[in-house]
Design a protein around this motif. Structure first.
Motif, PDB file in Angstrom:
ATOM      1  N   PRO A 109      23.915   3.095 -31.486  1.00 52.30           N
ATOM      2  CA  PRO A 109      23.061   3.942 -30.639  1.00 52.30           C
ATOM      3  C   PRO A 109      21.575   3.616 -30.798  1.00 52.30           C
ATOM      4  O   PRO A 109      21.128   3.161 -31.852  1.00 52.30           O
ATOM      5  N   ALA A 110      20.833   3.884 -29.751  1.00 61.76           N
ATOM      6  CA  ALA A 110      19.389   3.646 -29.757  1.00 61.76           C
ATOM      7  C   ALA A 110      18.704   4.448 -30.857  1.00 61.76           C
ATOM      8  O   ALA A 110      17.726   3.987 -31.453  1.00 61.76           O
ATOM      9  N   GLU A 111      19.203   5.629 -31.146  1.00 64.82           N
ATOM     10  CA  GLU A 111      18.605   6.466 -32.186  1.00 64.82           C
ATOM     11  C   GLU A 111      18.639   5.762 -33.543  1.00 64.82           C
ATOM     12  O   GLU A 111      17.676   5.825 -34.308  1.00 64.82           O
ATOM     13  N   MET A 117      10.570   3.573 -35.754  1.00 65.41           N
ATOM     14  CA  MET A 117      10.004   4.163 -34.539  1.00 65.41           C
ATOM     15  C   MET A 117      10.719   5.454 -34.213  1.00 65.41           C
ATOM     16  O   MET A 117      11.828   5.691 -34.681  1.00 65.41           O
ATOM     17  N   ASP A 118      10.099   6.247 -33.335  1.00 59.86           N
ATOM     18  CA  ASP A 118      10.856   7.358 -32.784  1.00 59.86           C
ATOM     19  C   ASP A 118      11.618   6.814 -31.564  1.00 59.86           C
ATOM     20  O   ASP A 118      11.382   5.689 -31.113  1.00 59.86           O
ATOM     21  N   VAL A 119      12.531   7.602 -31.059  1.00 57.81           N
ATOM     22  CA  VAL A 119      13.422   7.125 -29.998  1.00 57.81           C
ATOM     23  C   VAL A 119      12.651   6.730 -28.736  1.00 57.81           C
ATOM     24  O   VAL A 119      12.971   5.719 -28.102  1.00 57.81           O
ATOM     25  N   SER A 120      11.626   7.480 -28.379  1.00 58.47           N
ATOM     26  CA  SER A 120      10.883   7.145 -27.158  1.00 58.47           C
ATOM     27  C   SER A 120      10.120   5.828 -27.305  1.00 58.47           C
ATOM     28  O   SER A 120      10.046   5.045 -26.353  1.00 58.47           O
ATOM     29  N   ARG A 149      10.146  -0.015 -25.719  1.00 53.52           N
ATOM     30  CA  ARG A 149      10.172  -1.432 -26.080  1.00 53.52           C
ATOM     31  C   ARG A 149      11.429  -2.103 -25.530  1.00 53.52           C
ATOM     32  O   ARG A 149      11.377  -3.209 -25.003  1.00 53.52           O
ATOM     33  N   GLU A 150      12.565  -1.424 -25.647  1.00 57.77           N
ATOM     34  CA  GLU A 150      13.803  -2.009 -25.147  1.00 57.77           C
ATOM     35  C   GLU A 150      13.754  -2.188 -23.628  1.00 57.77           C
ATOM     36  O   GLU A 150      14.350  -3.109 -23.087  1.00 57.77           O
ATOM     37  N   LEU A 151      13.018  -1.320 -22.944  1.00 56.88           N
ATOM     38  CA  LEU A 151      12.864  -1.427 -21.496  1.00 56.88           C
ATOM     39  C   LEU A 151      11.787  -2.439 -21.085  1.00 56.88           C
ATOM     40  O   LEU A 151      11.584  -2.685 -19.902  1.00 56.88           O
ATOM     41  N   GLY A 152      11.098  -3.017 -22.062  1.00 55.94           N
ATOM     42  CA  GLY A 152      10.064  -4.001 -21.765  1.00 55.94           C
ATOM     43  C   GLY A 152       8.739  -3.393 -21.363  1.00 55.94           C
ATOM     44  O   GLY A 152       7.847  -4.092 -20.889  1.00 55.94           O
TER      45      GLY A 152
END
Length: 82
Positions: free
Chosen positions: A29-31, A39-42, A47-50
């Motif tokens: 999971p991203a969490e 990092m926090d999830v947001s 970053r994962e979204l570019g």
């Protein structure tokens, strides 16, 4: 040297897509990824979204968590880009 049509944002997006692909394939999971990379999830999601750039230390921790090499993550950059 490969050309990255679209500049840095395109590269950031490709790296994020590659990480997401490995993460989904591993069922992580991203969490969890956010936590191991400090990092926090947001922050992680952006970053994962570019939308933001991963730092080198973050990429190192992400690669360890995914059990891949950094070259596996960056390998996407060697592919031809339109």
């Amino acid at each position: 040297m490969p050309r990255f049509g679209g500049g840095h944002r395109r590269v950031d997006s490709l790296i994020g897509q590659r990480i997401r692909l490995f993460r989904h394939a591993s069922g992580i999971p991203a969490e969890y990824m956010a936590r191991v990379s400090g990092m926090d999830v947001s922050e992680y999601a952006s970053r994962e979204l570019g939308e933001a750039r991963f730092k080198t230390a973050e990429l190192h921790e992400i690669a360890k968590a995914l059990k891949v090499q950094l070259t596996d993550i960056f390998g996407v950059l060697a592919d031809p880009v339109d």
